[in-house]
Write a protein that holds these residues in place. Structure first.
Motif, PDB file in Angstrom:
ATOM      1  N   VAL A 400      -4.253   2.101  -1.488  1.00  0.00           N
ATOM      2  CA  VAL A 400      -4.985   1.702  -3.265  1.00  0.00           C
ATOM      3  C   VAL A 400      -4.151   2.608  -3.992  1.00  0.00           C
ATOM      4  O   VAL A 400      -3.218   2.693  -5.098  1.00  0.00           O
ATOM      5  CB  VAL A 400      -6.462   2.009  -2.735  1.00  0.00           C
ATOM      6  N   LEU A 404      -1.399   2.328  -6.955  1.00  0.00           N
ATOM      7  CA  LEU A 404      -1.842   3.031  -7.975  1.00  0.00           C
ATOM      8  C   LEU A 404      -1.042   4.278  -8.795  1.00  0.00           C
ATOM      9  O   LEU A 404      -0.555   4.578 -10.244  1.00  0.00           O
ATOM     10  CB  LEU A 404      -3.127   3.942  -8.843  1.00  0.00           C
ATOM     11  N   ILE A 447      -9.110   0.193  -9.028  1.00  0.00           N
ATOM     12  CA  ILE A 447      -7.832  -1.081  -9.082  1.00  0.00           C
ATOM     13  C   ILE A 447      -7.866  -1.007 -10.575  1.00  0.00           C
ATOM     14  O   ILE A 447      -7.411  -0.907 -11.320  1.00  0.00           O
ATOM     15  CB  ILE A 447      -7.347  -1.504  -8.092  1.00  0.00           C
TER      16      ILE A 447
END
Length: 1901
Positions: A400, A404, A447
């Motif tokens: 993640v 990002l 997210i």
């Protein structure tokens, strides 16, 4: 597993190293890389490319088989784990080398960073990170900043707060889509893309070749590591294992993203390039490995259910034409009813055997363009497959973060957002199956919030990827998995389905991420517009909302209590708020202007359709099913809120969006049912359903829910009421509240649907509801600011509130973008307009207040609105609280002395659209009800309360205020067909109906009722009340005894109205009337029979009011129309005297208003008043009634008696509390008898607080003082400099404890022990500076045997106390003060002490001899009595109070000298502490603050008794050294064999004093005491002179020696300090003491120029501490008061008080300290003897000898560390500080406020022998008392021994509030007063008494 093993086998045979280029010097990595780079730079680089590919193939596939093996069989893992690790390292090294193209990797990183156009920060953080949010700078409410960007930017005066990230986030600094540019920090302000040079091609060339292979390698890994979890075993373990192996690779990618923009754009190219992906992953190559991995990928896709037909739907809505879509959806909504077989067809059925509902769903997707593309989720790029695996692995944090970190790249952002949307349905499915749905939800939102907060992006995705369709459909599907059949209304035939709130999906809020995304995108105007324009979407959405309509149905338990109280209502309320209300508020925020009318029409239209479907589905006609209620009607609320918006903001005509009358009647039923149920719940009618039903009623009105629940419901009812027939509406209300039967004029009635005990509260409920309905204007014309003001006033009237609780209690639109932001300008300005700030104060009990806001006087006067208060109270007691406060205000301001009624408040004018609402006040039904109730109240019928009367009058007043037509003054003669000759009232206007007289009423009563006996007049023209409006029926009916229909005619009338309306609207409605209904209301076999009676009434509403006035005032003819005296009153009606008051005032106000409205009324009032009113007829009381009355009366009397008793008890308690508990101001204490010293001849008498007997303390039955023993290190914290210590807030500032009193004393003792005999050292000092035992008492006494039995009872008491009985702890039985021991009182009369105090005229020499003799007598321990046993045990307690290390200082452990030292040090500790409590000096004099409850006298007895057991060998007794000249010989001998004794000048004089006194037999004689003091003073003075001589330099010394020698011949040389000083200097010069002074030494000693004055001051300051302690001791032993004085004369006053000053001393001269000297032997002889000892020591150790002479006597008072002004400075330094043991950042860091040590609270890393660090530190630093500031919570925690308590916070925000746990994150500032209180409690050792909430910590802190 087999697959993994096979994959391993493919690459397995050769050893992995063989595939790597041989690591010889020739094939150095850097060289290879450079060579390849050169090859690739050539124009024709094919060869280079192939070579590189081959190398990469080798390097990157080498690690794969091993990893696969490691993931496969465990054995393989064990063998090859190391190898795998090594291979991976190697591969990563290769990649780094290749990227750098032969150069160093770090230089390469730096080079790339130089090209970073850092316009965005984009720092990604995970949960628990501390970030900031500034509402002033944010455009999106989700905006957040990292601490660095926040502090670099300028946010002074902004509305910001600090918060701990829940789900993780990213810094938005530099992103102008999300925040205003003014808030950017210095780094991101410059739009720097222009001036950054272009990236040279060759720098990143290698990256473009290497990275695709690297990422592909990673994807192959992920494919191989994934095994479909077996159905029963959760496979998180396996997944985590794979992820751990991949950690280095992902970290490597993450590091690349941090290199800045240039590298990110390369990565973006790689990730989104479709050609690369195709080439590498198609699996067509000859490489078996690649094939294998491709197969695994396909299996994973298939098993993810991405080929299900239902998923076709998700992506199928590509671009439906509006027409087809709606058709399909209608088919869908028709189908929801038939979801019968839903459960059987779960997701496993992939074939065509779905249930009916599913088949319909498939039909939905068939209208879409092309279905074949839906069969597979097609991945076209690395990015898409990476996201697929990220989801499959349930969003690993590292992945993640990597995804990002790339977001600052704009191109990537768009591509990633589209990919995310494409996978949205898959995300939902994975989430539903996940075991860790919480963590996963957080990561998803982490997210999505970054993607959807950006309006531009959201709009783009909505247009290009059907974002809205996907979201709504996914939500719909998610909820469909947990539907059940609704049981509302018609259980058997209902076709409606609702969500099941017990399902995990709802209980765990699993839907939260999806809903939150939906709310997020709806906050963008452009997206919301599309939603509101798309009819198909609206239909689907209403369909979704209808799943929640009627969920969590409650059925009233009528027989026994429900076995299991379900808590599903939490889930239901949360679901309605989050899934229905918040999207609604989001949509509403875009319907603010006229141009948006169309949207509202759309929503309202589909909402009504959905409601109609719902009514049909549940088979609803006109009667709600009894005993059922659901609080969830989201469709009604959508409808209501859009109506309100339409009228308020869009100028829509209300009638154009309202349905027909029949629909309105249906619409009002369920909201009305909720209102009635609320009243039932509060009347305890649902008590068998358990507490949860109360919870629901409270949640429904609670501040976070009320404006999405009760407010829309009431508004909808107001709309219905304004459009329906008022008589119908009013009768419906009373029928719903089940009080129709009560509304009869008869004194008795039967209620078939309600128990008698519930009648009163239900009637109150019905009337209150009507009042709220008619007077609430929230949606009927108030502006937003007025609403805010009304809400605020209501909350403040209930209670004073803190700023944060006000923010919390005032309902704001739940959707954050709605504009009313808490803390916004309007909030603050309204707050300052209506409330005053009360700064936080302290109460003497030590409980701390927060800063509060309290209503201004004029608010109470004009704006207090009881209606609003009732609407907003969660607890009924709050209404009472508001009334009590109102009463208090009126009393205080002198406006009204008695018990006032709720005031009547003027309302905001109604919006014209709702004018019809007021017709309710002008309908006959209501007037009949009001008339009846007034009559019943006047006749004292049962079950009517003051509250009922209050509401009745309120309604009448509302009617008068809102009377519509001005009536003409003549009696209106012509009326419409309504007017029947015998109907109740002529018209429908309240003003004229008020004066209408009603003569007779026919009522139905039980035969037993008193009314039956009367004869009825033959002709009656009146109609019965119970047939309220049956006036239109032929009159004959009323004469007959016609069945039950007559009695319930209120109901019948309502049915008829309903029937008419339905007949008008539809022809087939004839079947509607269900015969069932009538049977429901009548109780068939109910005894007794009803019969008809006719009552004579002859009253009108006006006459009833006037009689009521008489009744309330208790006087006949009390009402006199005011306008007869003062005609003005009619002209200017607003009269302040009527604003506040009780019922009498209310009646007067109403009559005045009635008179104003019409002259007829005025005339009639005057007439009624002229007639002398006959007395109210006496009631006929039946025996039964009499019985109840007697009962009532008896109860009343009992109640009064109880009140009286309680009051008496309270006053007693209060006087006791004042005497016993007043911890902070004991001046007004009763002096305890312990220390009194009047010359009475009686023995001291003690009261035992347990048995209550009083008597002396005797040997066999001793009495004791309740004491608390605690170890204390407060004394040790005294410092010698005035500069306060600050809490360190940077690395440089550290605190070293070497200058504390404890440290200095420790050094001194260890120095002495190095050079002198141990036993002698232990007499030369005191210990207890650290860990000394402090004894305090509350002053109460008890028999020791009583105490023992009390302890026994405590031990058997199972109640969990805050203390441990096994450790001897208890609370004083009288004042509840904490204690842990009992100090026996020494028997003896007070007289004795008086005799001893008579001064004797013996010479000092005689006294000295007596003292020596007395000390010489051995103190035999008294015989074994109870008293002596107790003395022994208390001594044991004292020893055990402190730790061994604070008692044992001797070199030989367990030597008796230790105990000796310890015992006199206890006395010293207590005296020193008392001195500190007095402020460090005795200037204030008087009895001490602790004096009246001091236990020093008793303590001395106990200590003396034990000290006398150790006789000091007379050879060593210091007393002889002080008072006799010793022959020189024996002092010299024996030095060699053993260490010498401590020279007398090194002794601590105060310790000597205590030793001398405790060695004497008790009680002590006063002249012996004075003698000891005089002798010791001479030693002290000499010490002062010696210290002075050491302090000054050589010249001064010789000068003094000279001047002193000259004066030697004058008289009284022994009392002249100059002479003595010169003698001391000459004596000490014989030794080496002064010789050591080199240059470095003189630099150290301050070059003071000594004047006689400064020398005198030095000598006095040196002696003062001793004098203070001695005076205190004298005060305690002999009970003499201390004189008070100025600071400068303290020395002289104390010395004369101690008898050091000769009485004939003249005061004219300036005072000289030497005049107090009284030498027992010639001064010069004894001084030279003392100096000789020093000289013989300094022969060898001059340095130390000197150090020991300079004693620092002037200790300052102890203080806690000084804290910085702003809490943020502490927080920023400490919350990131690492633990010294494990170098991690602790979870709960804390810092000691005494010494500044940084500790981990509860940290396991620092645990030592089961003690956690805080507990350990509290023992080392405070001997068991620790004061810690918890960094992450801003609160202070106190550890005291084995208990702890939360003390509170010394940091408050701008509104004077604590912010525990930093939840609000507002800036906090030090509150000096609180810190002072904390310090005071620490110094005075009162933590145990003042703080009440203690708990055991089990060493775990």
């Amino acid at each position: 597993m087999a697959a993994a093993a096979a994959a391993a086998a493919v690459g397995g045979p050769q050893p992995p190293q063989a595939e790597l280029p041989a690591p010889g010097p020739g094939l150095d990595k850097a060289a290879t890389a450079a060579h390849l780079k050169a090859a690739l730079s050539r124009p024709d680089n094919r060869a280079g490319a192939e070579e590189l590919q081959a190398l990469l193939e080798r390097v990157l596939s080498a690690e794969r088989p091993l990893a696969a093996a490691a993931d496969g069989e465990e054995a393989a893992a064990a063998g090859g784990g190391g190898g795998a690790g090594a291979a991976e390292e190697e591969a990563l090294e290769w990649c780094k080398c290749l990227l750098a193209g032969g150069g160093g990797y770090d230089e390469f990183c730096a080079a790339v960073r130089a090209y970073d156009p850092a316009a965005l920060c984009g720092l990604v953080w995970t949960a628990n990170f501390v970030a900031y949010r500034c509402r002033t700078c944010g455009i999106s409410p989700c905006m957040s900043l990292c601490a660095e960007c926040f502090h670099q930017g300028d946010h002074t005066g902004h509305d910001f707060n600090m918060f701990r990230s829940q789900a993780g986030g990213a810094c938005d600094c530099g992103d102008s889509n999300v925040m205003r540019e003014s808030g950017f920090c210095k780094r991101h302000q410059i739009k720097s893309s222009s001036n950054i040079p272009c990236v040279p091609k060759d720098l990143l060339m290698m990256s473009e070749f290497v990275l695709p292979r690297f990422i592909f390698c990673l994807i192959q890994y992920l494919r191989e590591g994934y095994n479909e979890p077996a159905a029963d075993v959760p496979s998180e373990k396996d997944l985590n294992k794979v992820l751990q192996l991949l950690e280095p690779q992902i970290s490597f990618l993450e590091d690349l993203t941090k290199m800045g923009g240039a590298m990110r754009s390369v990565l973006t190219q790689v990730l989104t390039n479709q050609q690369n992906y195709k080439d590498l992953t198609s699996g067509l190559g000859e490489n078996a490995c690649a094939k294998k991995s491709h197969e695994k990928y396909l299996i994973a896709l298939k098993s993810s259910g991405l080929t299900y037909p239902e998923d076709k739907l998700v992506y199928g809505i590509q671009e439906p034409s509006a027409g087809t879509s709606t058709l399909a959806v209608q088919g869908f909504s028709g189908a929801t009813g038939t979801l019968g077989q839903l459960d059987s067809s779960d997701e496993e059925d992939q074939d065509g055997s779905q249930g009916l509902g599913k088949r319909k769903r498939v039909k939905l997707s068939s209208s879409t363009k092309d279905q074949s593309i839906m069969d597979v989720l097609k991945h076209k790029s690395f990015l898409e497959e990476l996201l697929f695996w990220t989801i499959k692995y349930e969003f690993p944090q590292k992945m993640v973060t990597f995804l990002l970190n790339m977001l600052p790249d704009q191109e990537y952002k768009v591509a990633f957002t589209k990919t995310f949307v494409q996978h949205y349905a898959f995300i939902m499915k994975t989430l539903k199956k996940s075991h860790e749905s919480d963590t996963m939800s957080n990561r998803i939102v982490h997210i999505s919030v970054q993607l959807f907060s950006n309006e531009e992006l959201a709009r783009q995705v909505t247009e290009e990827c059907q974002l809205l369709d996907i979201m709504v459909t996914v939500l719909l599907y998610m909820m469909e998995s947990c539907l059940i059949k609704s049981e509302l209304q018609d259980e058997e035939n209902s076709l409606h389905v609702v969500v099941n709130c017990g399902e995990a999906l709802l209980k765990n809020n699993t839907y939260w991420p999806l809903v939150s995304d939906f709310i997020n995108i709806l906050s963008h105007q452009s997206v919301a517009k599309r939603f509101l324009e798309d009819h198909g979407l609206l239909v689907t959405w209403m369909n979704f909302v209808s799943f929640f309509q009627g969920m969590n149905l409650n059925k009233r338990e009528l027989n026994e209590h429900v076995e299991f109280e379900s808590q599903t209502y939490y889930a239901a309320f949360a679901a309605e708020l989050e899934a229905c209300a918040q999207p609604m508020w989001g949509l509403l925020s875009h319907c603010k202007v006229r141009e948006t009318q169309e949207y509202t029409r759309n929503v309202v239209r589909y909402c009504l359709e959905a409601l109609q479907d719902w009514f049909d589905a549940i088979n609803f006609v006109d009667e709600p099913a009894p005993n059922q209620v659901t609080f969830h009607l989201p469709l009604h609320r959508y409808y209501a809120m859009f109506l309100s918006k339409a009228v308020k903001c869009q100028e829509l005509d209300l009638d154009s969006v309202l349905p027909d009358q029949e629909m309105l009647m249906k619409l009002m039923i369920h909201p009305l049912q909720i209102q009635a149920s609320l009243a039932e719940i509060h009347s305890n009618m649902w008590v068998r359903n358990g507490l949860q039903i109360k919870g629901q009623a409270m949640t429904y009105v609670q501040s976070h829910f009320c404006n999405s629940m009760i407010d829309p419901d009431i508004y909808l009812l107001q709309v219905c009421a304004s459009r329906l027939d008022p008589d119908y509406f009013i009768s419906s209300v009373f029928e719903r509240f089940k009080v129709v039967d009560l509304l009869t004029m008869a004194s008795q009635h039967q209620n078939t649907v309600l128990d008698a005990e519930h009648e009163r509260s239900m009637l109150e409920g019905a009337l209150t509801f009507l009042v709220i309905l008619l007077s609430l204007r929230l949606h009927l014309g108030m502006s937003d600011d007025e609403i805010l003001r009304a809400e605020m006033v209501a909350q403040l009237c209930m209670n004073d509130r803190t700023h944060s609780s006000l923010l919390d209690l005032i309902p704001e639109n739940p959707n954050p973008k709605s504009g009313i932001i808490p803390g916004s300008y309007s909030f603050e300005s309204v707050l300052s307009a209506v409330a005053d700030f009360k700064a936080p104060v302290f109460e003497p009990g030590g409980s701390m207040q927060q800063g509060m806001y309290t209503p201004k006087a004029e608010v109470w006067d004009q704006e207090f609105d009881p209606v609003m208060v009732i609407l907003r109270t969660v607890y009924r007691r709050d209404v009472q609280s508001a009334m009590d406060r109102y009463t208090a205000f009126l009393k205080q301001s002198g406006k009204f002395p008695g018990n006032p009624w709720p005031p009547y408040k003027k309302r905001t004018p109604l919006h014209p659209s709702y004018k019809g609402l007021m017709r309710l006040l002008h309908c006959k039904t209501l007037h009949i009800v009001l008339f009846t109730l007034l009559y019943k109240i006047l006749m004292d019928h049962q079950n009517l309360s003051e509250h009922v009367l209050c509401m009745v009058l309120y309604l009448i007043e509302l009617g008068l205020e809102n009377s519509t037509e001005e009536e003409s003054d003549e009696e209106v003669s012509v009326c419409g067909p309504e007017r029947c000759h015998d109907s109740w009232f002529p018209g429908s206007n309240l003003v004229s109906n008020m004066r209408h007289f009603i003569n007779y009423v026919r009522v139905r009563v039980p035969e037993t009722a008193p009314e039956v006996k009367r004869d009825s007049p033959a002709s009656t023209s009146s109609d019965s009340l119970s047939s309220l409006q049956s006036s239109r029926r032929p009159k004959v009916l009323q004469r007959e005894n016609s069945g039950t229909a007559q009695v319930f005619s209120l109901v019948a009338e309502r049915r008829k109205k309903f029937q008419e309306i339905i007949n008008r609207s539809s022809s087939e409605a004839n079947q509607v009337v269900r015969p069932k209904t009538s049977s429901k209301w009548s109780a068939p076999g109910s005894a007794p029979q009803l019969t008809t009676a006719i009552l004579e009434i002859k009253e009108s509403i006006l006459s009833l009011l006037i009689k009521l006035h008489h009744k309330l005032s208790g006087k006949q003819n009390s009402y006199y129309p005011p306008w007869l005296d003062d005609i003005e009153i009619l002209i200017q009606p607003e009269i302040p005297k009527y604003n506040h008051g009780d019922g009498i005032t209310a009646v007067e106000r109403i009559l005045l208003k009635a008179a104003l409205q019409s002259r007829m009324n005025k005339r009639i009032i005057e007439e009624i008043c002229r007639k002398v009113t006959p007395p109210v007829p006496p009631k006929k009381i039946t025996a039964a009634e009499k019985k109840t009355l007697d009962k009532e009366e008896r109860r009343q009397k009992a109640r009064e008696r109880q009140q009286k008793l309680l009051a008496e008890f309270a006053s007693r308690q209060k006087s006791f509390m004042e005497t016993a508990m007043d911890v902070d101001s004991p001046e007004n204490d009763i002096p305890m008898e312990i220390t009194t010293a009047e010359p009475q001849v009686s023995e001291a008498v003690y009261d035992c607080v347990i048995c209550g007997q009083s008597g002396p303390s005797s040997e066999d039955r001793p009495t004791g003082l309740v004491v608390l023993l605690q170890a204390s290190s407060v004394l040790g914290q005294c410092r010698d400099n005035i500069e306060p210590k600050k809490l360190p807030i940077t690395e440089e500032e550290q605190i070293y404890p070497w200058d504390t009193c404890a440290a200095v004393h420790d050094v001194r003792l260890s120095l002495l022990q190095r050079y002198f005999k141990d036993s002698s050292c232990l007499l030369a000092v005191s210990i207890g500076w650290e860990g000394g035992v402090y004894v305090q008492t509350c002053g109460h006494t008890l028999h020791i045997d009583c105490h023992k039995s009390y302890m026994e009872s405590l031990r058997n008491d199972q109640v969990l106390q805050g203390f441990s009985v096994d450790k001897g702890e208890f609370t004083c039985p009288l004042c509840r003060q904490f204690a842990n021991s009992v100090l026996p009182c020494y028997p003896g009369s007070n007289v004795e002490s008086n005799l001893w105090q008579r001064p004797s005229n013996k010479s000092i020499q005689d006294l000295i001899k007596e003292v020596e003799e007395l000390q010489g007598r051995p103190g035999a321990f008294p015989s074994e009595t109870n008293l002596s046993k107790e003395m022994e045990s208390v001594m044991k307690d004292i020893k055990n109070t402190t730790q061994k290390k604070y008692r044992d200082y001797s070199k030989t452990p367990g030597s008796p000298d230790n105990d000796f030292l310890f015992m006199y040090s206890v006395a010293r500790t207590n005296l020193e502490l008392e001195l500190i409590h007095r402020g460090g000096n005795l200037c204030s004099g008087g009895a001490s603050t602790a004096g009246k409850r001091s236990c020093l006298n008793q303590l001395f007895h106990v200590l003396a008794l034990h000290m006398r057991l150790y006789s000091i060998d007379s050879e060593y007794n210091p007393w002889r050294k002080l008072t006799q000249l010793v022959e020189e010989v024996n002092s010299q001998q024996g030095n060699e064999e053993q260490q010498p004794e401590v020279p007398i000048l090194y002794h601590d004089v105060t310790s000597l004093l205590l030793i001398q006194i405790l060695m004497m037999p008790q009680p002590l004689r006063k002249d012996h005491f004075t003698c000891i003091v005089k002798v010791l003073f001479t030693l002290l003075y000499t010490q002062a002179l010696v210290a002075l001589s050491v302090k000054c330099n050589e010249e001064d010394r010789s000068a003094w020696k000279h001047t002193g020698a000259l004066k030697k011949n004058t008289c009284d040389t022994e009392k002249s300090y100059e002479v003595l000083l010169s003698f001391v200097i000459s004596e000490l010069s014989k030794g080496k003491l002064y010789h050591e002074e080199g240059t470095q030494e003189s630099a150290m000693v301050s070059p003071i120029s000594w004047s006689p004055e400064s020398m005198e001051k030095y000598l006095q300051d040196f002696c003062l501490p001793f004098l203070r302690i001695t005076s205190l001791l004298q005060h305690h032993l002999f009970g003499e008061d201390l004189p008070s004085c100025q600071e400068e004369e303290e020395f002289s006053v104390l010395s004369s008080c101690l008898g050091l000053l000769p009485t004939f001393y003249q005061t004219e001269h300036p005072f000289i300290s030497a005049s107090c000297l009284d030498w027992p032997v010639p001064a010069f002889d004894i001084i030279s003897q003392w100096c000789f000892e020093i000289n013989s020591f300094t022969e060898r150790h001059a340095e130390q000898g000197k150090a020991l002479l300079i004693q620092e006597a002037r200790w300052k008072l102890p203080h806690l560390l000084q804290l910085p002004e702003n809490y943020n400075t502490i927080f920023q330094y400490y919350h990131r500080k690492t633990c010294s043991v494990c170098t991690k950042v602790p979870k709960d860091p804390a810092v000691c406020l005494v010494c500044g040590t940084f500790v981990c609270l509860k940290g396991l890393c620092c645990k030592q022998q089961s003690y956690c660090e805080c507990v350990l530190h509290s023992q080392n630093c405070g001997a068991g008392t620790g004061i810690f500031l918890l960094i992450n919570a801003s609160v202070i925690i106190i550890i005291r021994g084995h208990r702890f308590c939360l003390w509170g916070s010394v940091y408050l925000d701008a509104h004077g509030e604590e912010d525990r746990d930093l939840r609000r994150g507002k800036p906090l500032y030090i509150c000096k007063e609180r810190y002072k209180v904390l310090e005071q409690q620490w110094i005075s050792h009162t933590f145990d008494h003042i703080n009440k909430r203690w708990g055991p910590h089990y060493n775990g802190l």
